[in-house]
Write a protein that holds these residues in place. Structure first.
Motif, PDB file in Angstrom:
ATOM      1  N   CYS A 157      43.156  34.046  31.636  1.00  0.00           N
ATOM      2  CA  CYS A 157      42.940  35.498  31.722  1.00  0.00           C
ATOM      3  C   CYS A 157      41.768  35.797  32.649  1.00  0.00           C
ATOM      4  CB  CYS A 157      42.668  36.068  30.333  1.00  0.00           C
ATOM      5  SG  CYS A 157      44.122  36.121  29.259  1.00  0.00           S
ATOM      6  N   ALA A 158      40.701  35.001  32.518  1.00  0.00           N
ATOM      7  CA  ALA A 158      39.530  35.199  33.367  1.00  0.00           C
ATOM      8  C   ALA A 158      39.879  34.976  34.834  1.00  0.00           C
ATOM      9  CB  ALA A 158      38.408  34.251  32.938  1.00  0.00           C
ATOM     10  N   TRP A 159      40.679  33.943  35.105  1.00  0.00           N
ATOM     11  CA  TRP A 159      41.060  33.660  36.491  1.00  0.00           C
ATOM     12  C   TRP A 159      41.930  34.790  37.055  1.00  0.00           C
ATOM     13  CZ3 TRP A 159      44.638  29.174  38.516  1.00  0.00           C
ATOM     14  CH2 TRP A 159      44.527  29.107  39.923  1.00  0.00           C
ATOM     15  N   GLY A 160      42.888  35.251  36.271  1.00  0.00           N
ATOM     16  CA  GLY A 160      43.750  36.327  36.743  1.00  0.00           C
ATOM     17  C   GLY A 160      42.969  37.588  37.072  1.00  0.00           C
ATOM     18  N   VAL A 161      42.046  37.941  36.201  1.00  0.00           N
ATOM     19  CA  VAL A 161      41.251  39.154  36.413  1.00  0.00           C
ATOM     20  C   VAL A 161      40.332  39.002  37.620  1.00  0.00           C
ATOM     21  CG1 VAL A 161      39.421  40.600  35.442  1.00  0.00           C
ATOM     22  CG2 VAL A 161      41.345  39.881  33.999  1.00  0.00           C
ATOM     23  N   THR A 162      39.631  37.853  37.710  1.00  0.00           N
ATOM     24  CA  THR A 162      38.689  37.667  38.828  1.00  0.00           C
ATOM     25  C   THR A 162      39.420  37.549  40.163  1.00  0.00           C
ATOM     26  OG1 THR A 162      38.641  35.267  38.375  1.00  0.00           O
ATOM     27  CG2 THR A 162      36.904  36.616  37.394  1.00  0.00           C
ATOM     28  N   TYR A 163      40.584  36.897  40.166  1.00  0.00           N
ATOM     29  CA  TYR A 163      41.332  36.799  41.423  1.00  0.00           C
ATOM     30  C   TYR A 163      41.752  38.186  41.906  1.00  0.00           C
ATOM     31  CZ  TYR A 163      44.752  35.415  44.914  1.00  0.00           C
ATOM     32  OH  TYR A 163      45.441  35.263  46.102  1.00  0.00           O
ATOM     33  N   PHE A 164      42.229  39.006  40.972  1.00  0.00           N
ATOM     34  CA  PHE A 164      42.659  40.355  41.347  1.00  0.00           C
ATOM     35  C   PHE A 164      41.483  41.170  41.887  1.00  0.00           C
ATOM     36  CE2 PHE A 164      42.993  44.863  40.115  1.00  0.00           C
ATOM     37  CZ  PHE A 164      44.088  45.228  40.893  1.00  0.00           C
ATOM     38  N   ILE A 165      40.360  41.110  41.185  1.00  0.00           N
ATOM     39  CA  ILE A 165      39.197  41.905  41.592  1.00  0.00           C
ATOM     40  C   ILE A 165      38.694  41.496  42.968  1.00  0.00           C
ATOM     41  CG2 ILE A 165      36.758  42.379  41.098  1.00  0.00           C
ATOM     42  CD1 ILE A 165      37.478  42.230  38.115  1.00  0.00           C
ATOM     43  N   SER A 178      37.431  32.585  43.110  1.00  0.00           N
ATOM     44  CA  SER A 178      37.788  33.145  41.803  1.00  0.00           C
ATOM     45  C   SER A 178      38.063  32.040  40.780  1.00  0.00           C
ATOM     46  CB  SER A 178      39.010  34.058  41.933  1.00  0.00           C
ATOM     47  OG  SER A 178      40.143  33.341  42.402  1.00  0.00           O
ATOM     48  N   ALA A 182      36.171  31.594  37.134  1.00  0.00           N
ATOM     49  CA  ALA A 182      36.878  31.473  35.847  1.00  0.00           C
ATOM     50  C   ALA A 182      36.421  30.229  35.092  1.00  0.00           C
ATOM     51  CB  ALA A 182      38.382  31.432  36.086  1.00  0.00           C
TER      52      ALA A 182
END
Length: 252
Positions: A157-165, A178, A182
């Motif tokens: 979840c952390a990776w998905g959010v940071t990659y998007f941001i 990213s 994560a």
């Protein structure tokens, strides 16, 4: 997963006395004593490597080189402090986080920069305040597969959010950047909870972070300083897995 944050925040006035108590600075200095010989070797070896990096890059990027030099040395002292169950890691981590964050912003590795800010706010400050990180450090381990699943889901979840941001920014290395953030967030949470499984996360993170800063250097935005320090992290992680007296090898 988040009990330590709640404990410190709800007892903040009491825990803040941990910093201002009598003899605090002499206590900090004593925290640097009694480490393993291997830890002292890594500390000295990294210092020599950081000197080489500073000399090599100073004429081109003096400010970035000095910040990377300070961050590279103190970040290694922080990690070695953790391995030796030393309370010094909070202050070393906090100061190195500031230096590496500025270096990351200058290099365009924005996720890495925010990673260090996250370390400062959500890990280093809490470790400075937390008496269990200063007076009675006890290692814990996962008790069930459910904990592996929870932390695994937290990482993705952390990776998905940071990659998007950070894909919305001009970050030139967003995939690795990213990914490292994560890993850092997950490892920090494990460290704060004194889980020995943090070593798995930080070992993998060291490999990807070396790759990130190597790519950064090849693209003209960095130097050897953080490649050297994360290489030392990797060696320290190997010692944790196979050496006697480390966190990971403790009976818990």
């Amino acid at each position: 997963m988040f009990e330590r944050y709640q404990d410190v925040l709800t007892h903040l006035p009491q825990y803040s006395k941990n910093i201002f108590r009598k003899g605090y600075f002499s206590w900090l200095l004593k925290q640097c004593l009694g480490w393993s010989y291997f830890s002292y070797f890594l500390l000295a070896f990294n210092f020599v490597l950081q000197i080489i990096s500073l000399v090599q890059s100073f004429s081109q990027t003096p400010v970035q080189s000095i910040l990377a030099f300070i961050g590279g040395n103190l970040s290694v002292a922080c990690v070695l402090g953790i391995s030796n169950l030393s309370g010094i890691q909070g202050w070393c981590g906090a100061i190195s986080a500031i230096c590496i964050a500025i270096t990351g912003f200058m290099a365009g590795n924005f996720a890495t920069a925010w990673e260090q800010i996250g370390y400062l706010i959500f890990l280093d400050i809490f470790c400075i305040l937390d008496p269990k990180w200063n007076d009675d450090i006890q290692v814990e381990k996962f008790e069930s597969g459910r904990e592996w699943l929870l932390y695994g889901l937290f990482f993705f979840c952390a990776w998905g959010v940071t990659y998007f941001i950070f894909s919305l920014t001009s970050d030139p290395r967003v995939f690795l950047d990213s990914l490292n953030l994560a890993f850092a967030i997950t490892g920090a949470l494990l460290e704060l909870n004194r889980k020995r499984e943090q070593y798995y996360v930080f070992t993998i993170a060291s490999v990807f972070t070396i790759a990130l800063w190597a790519q950064t250097m090849l693209q003209g935005d960095g130097n050897f300083a953080l490649i050297f320090s994360y290489s030392i992290f990797f060696l320290n992680d190997m010692y944790a897995f196979f050496g006697k007296g480390s966190w990971f090898r403790q009976e818990v």
